[in-house]
Design a protein around this motif. Structure first.
Motif, PDB file in Angstrom:
ATOM      1  N   ASP A  40       0.644  -1.204   0.114  1.00 57.24           N
ATOM      2  CA  ASP A  40       0.044  -0.070  -0.187  1.00 57.24           C
ATOM      3  C   ASP A  40       1.088   1.366  -0.127  1.00 57.24           C
ATOM      4  OD1 ASP A  40      -2.148  -1.446   0.024  1.00 57.24           O
ATOM      5  OD2 ASP A  40      -2.424  -1.799   2.140  1.00 57.24           O
ATOM      6  N   LEU A 121       0.933  10.218   7.922  1.00 61.87           N
ATOM      7  CA  LEU A 121      -0.457   9.966   8.037  1.00 61.87           C
ATOM      8  C   LEU A 121      -0.969   9.531   6.689  1.00 61.87           C
ATOM      9  CD1 LEU A 121      -1.876  12.829  10.097  1.00 61.87           C
ATOM     10  CD2 LEU A 121      -1.988  10.367  10.791  1.00 61.87           C
ATOM     11  N   ALA A 122      -0.516   9.998   5.536  1.00 59.13           N
ATOM     12  CA  ALA A 122      -1.023   9.630   4.188  1.00 59.13           C
ATOM     13  C   ALA A 122      -0.467   7.920   3.996  1.00 59.13           C
ATOM     14  CB  ALA A 122      -0.520  10.452   3.171  1.00 59.13           C
ATOM     15  N   ARG A 125      -2.325   5.598   6.367  1.00 55.15           N
ATOM     16  CA  ARG A 125      -3.818   5.482   6.292  1.00 55.15           C
ATOM     17  C   ARG A 125      -4.340   4.091   5.468  1.00 55.15           C
ATOM     18  NH1 ARG A 125      -4.600  10.792   4.571  1.00 55.15           N
ATOM     19  NH2 ARG A 125      -4.310  11.536   6.775  1.00 55.15           N
ATOM     20  N   PRO A 126      -3.673   3.626   4.473  1.00 54.73           N
ATOM     21  CA  PRO A 126      -4.354   2.488   3.779  1.00 54.73           C
ATOM     22  C   PRO A 126      -3.769   1.215   4.495  1.00 54.73           C
ATOM     23  CG  PRO A 126      -2.240   3.447   2.396  1.00 54.73           C
ATOM     24  CD  PRO A 126      -2.636   4.532   3.607  1.00 54.73           C
ATOM     25  N   SER A 128      -3.844   1.013   7.890  1.00 51.70           N
ATOM     26  CA  SER A 128      -4.738   0.898   9.003  1.00 51.70           C
ATOM     27  C   SER A 128      -5.895   0.627   8.419  1.00 51.70           C
ATOM     28  CB  SER A 128      -4.876   2.469   9.739  1.00 51.70           C
ATOM     29  OG  SER A 128      -5.516   2.549  10.852  1.00 51.70           O
ATOM     30  N   ARG A 129      -6.345   1.258   7.153  1.00 45.08           N
ATOM     31  CA  ARG A 129      -7.535   0.614   6.478  1.00 45.08           C
ATOM     32  C   ARG A 129      -7.569  -0.733   6.453  1.00 45.08           C
ATOM     33  NH1 ARG A 129      -7.358   3.365   1.462  1.00 45.08           N
ATOM     34  NH2 ARG A 129      -7.321   5.069   2.653  1.00 45.08           N
ATOM     35  N   ARG A 132      -8.088  -2.688   9.999  1.00 44.06           N
ATOM     36  CA  ARG A 132      -9.478  -2.158  10.357  1.00 44.06           C
ATOM     37  C   ARG A 132     -10.394  -3.648   9.435  1.00 44.06           C
ATOM     38  NH1 ARG A 132     -11.432   2.262   8.259  1.00 44.06           N
ATOM     39  NH2 ARG A 132      -9.889   3.198   9.376  1.00 44.06           N
TER      40      ARG A 132
ATOM     41  N   ASP B  18      -3.049   7.261  17.953  1.00 41.93           N
ATOM     42  CA  ASP B  18      -4.288   6.826  17.203  1.00 41.93           C
ATOM     43  C   ASP B  18      -5.254   7.651  17.147  1.00 41.93           C
ATOM     44  OD1 ASP B  18      -2.253   4.490  17.667  1.00 41.93           O
ATOM     45  OD2 ASP B  18      -3.809   3.245  18.523  1.00 41.93           O
ATOM     46  N   ASP B  20      -6.049   9.919  15.095  1.00 46.72           N
ATOM     47  CA  ASP B  20      -6.853  10.214  13.885  1.00 46.72           C
ATOM     48  C   ASP B  20      -7.613   8.766  13.086  1.00 46.72           C
ATOM     49  OD1 ASP B  20      -5.342  12.787  12.886  1.00 46.72           O
ATOM     50  OD2 ASP B  20      -4.016  11.436  13.985  1.00 46.72           O
ATOM     51  N   ILE B  22      -5.891   6.088  13.236  1.00 47.33           N
ATOM     52  CA  ILE B  22      -5.203   5.404  12.434  1.00 47.33           C
ATOM     53  C   ILE B  22      -4.582   4.335  13.275  1.00 47.33           C
ATOM     54  CG2 ILE B  22      -2.840   5.292  11.210  1.00 47.33           C
ATOM     55  CD1 ILE B  22      -4.013   7.446   9.537  1.00 47.33           C
TER      56      ILE B  22
END
Lengths: 177, 177
Positions: A40, A121-122, A125-126, A128-129, A132, B18, B20, B22
């Motif tokens: 990612d 962060l960018a 993000r993927p 963490s997605r 999740r 965490d 955000d 994330i």
DNA sequence: GGATTATGTCAGTACTGTTGACGTAATTTC
DNA sequence: GAAATTACGTCAACAGTACTGACATAATCC
């Protein structure tokens, strides 16, 4: 190189299995999971001309702002010379800044800039997605099992590195809130 | 390169958390776990003049004997040129042999030799030991959670690769015993 | 017989890692 | 206060693993 003892070159046609008490199932799952987990951010990094090494530096500087070069080397387990190029690029592009250590002026404390924070962060993000989604139908107990497992996979003497999360904001893994 | 807009170079002193939404905790655990997980075989490989790429090839040839070059490329997600050197070395050192495909003679089926099988086992042994230690106090339910999680971390369209375990011996993940 | 497929190979390049050596400034030690 | 140590930076050379692009060969497909 082609015609040695022919016996040694006999093909084995049966698959290796968990027979020998070796946990190939999880070994293989771990490989596939990590392969895709890192794919990612790799895509995003390519746009910046960065690689996976930049990501790791950026991550830890954001997670532990003010950590020194020596501490970063210890976490990443690479050599100073290997870090140098990557770190220099991140500094030159204003993702990271160095501040002279307050007590020991030889030290260089590393901090992210707003730009560096945004990129970290960018990149996360993927990932963490994906996590999740993988935990979608899992409860707190299952999540705890997974965290415990991953932590136990780390070398015991290095497990201390994990819990070094600055006290400022988090207070979650510190037990001192 | 040193004196640009000063505002952009302002250090951020607070740690990323965490907040955000994330999941930095698991992102970081995954990094540390995989770092140490791969460090075990790396030590052994160094004695052979091999690297991590050799390990991966050796692993999958042992797990799916007879797989073709194209299939191997698909699993590893690397290019043909990248595989070439590594595979050639493993063939030259009698760890792997190539057999002409029975139906399609263009194909090269890859099989481990006894030597290749032995090395694959030697490389997997410390990894399996680490996994066993990490699961020490875990029950079957916990193990299942972890397997489910790792599998769910893999790209959905690639999840099929995981279950391709030859029917000959295993019969565990196939459901057709 | 021509197009496609599976594989092999050559050439050039990029990223990330290594070791070894040397320099500088700051701190510690005696 | 001089000497040793520490923290960091940097130069040079090299290795492992990945990439793209191009071309060759043999086998299969149509």
């Amino acid at each position: 190189m082609t015609d040695q003892s022919p016996a040694a070159r006999k093909p084995i046609r049966t698959a290796i299995t968990d027979e020998d008490g070796i946990d190939f199932a999880i070994i293989e799952l771990f490989f596939f999971a990590y392969r895709d987990f890192t794919s990612d951010p790799d895509q995003i990094l390519a746009d910046y001309g960065f690689g996976r090494a930049h990501h790791r530096v950026l991550h830890f500087v954001n997670r532990r702002p003010g950590l020194t070069v020596a501490e970063l080397l210890d976490v990443l387990k690479i050599t100073k010379q290997s870090l140098a190029r990557v770190l220099k690029q991140l500094i030159d592009t204003d993702h990271i800044v160095q501040l002279q250590g307050p007590r020991d002026r030889r030290q260089r404390e590393l901090y992210p800039t707003a730009k560096g924070r945004a990129l970290a962060l960018a990149l996360a993000r993927p990932q963490s997605r994906r996590i999740r989604a993988a935990l979608e139908d899992s409860g707190a107990a299952e999540r705890a099992s997974i965290e415990r497992f991953l932590e136990a996979m780390v070398d015991p003497e290095l497990r201390a590195q994990i819990n070094i999360v600055p006290a400022q904001t988090s207070g979650k893994r510190n037990g001192d809130h």
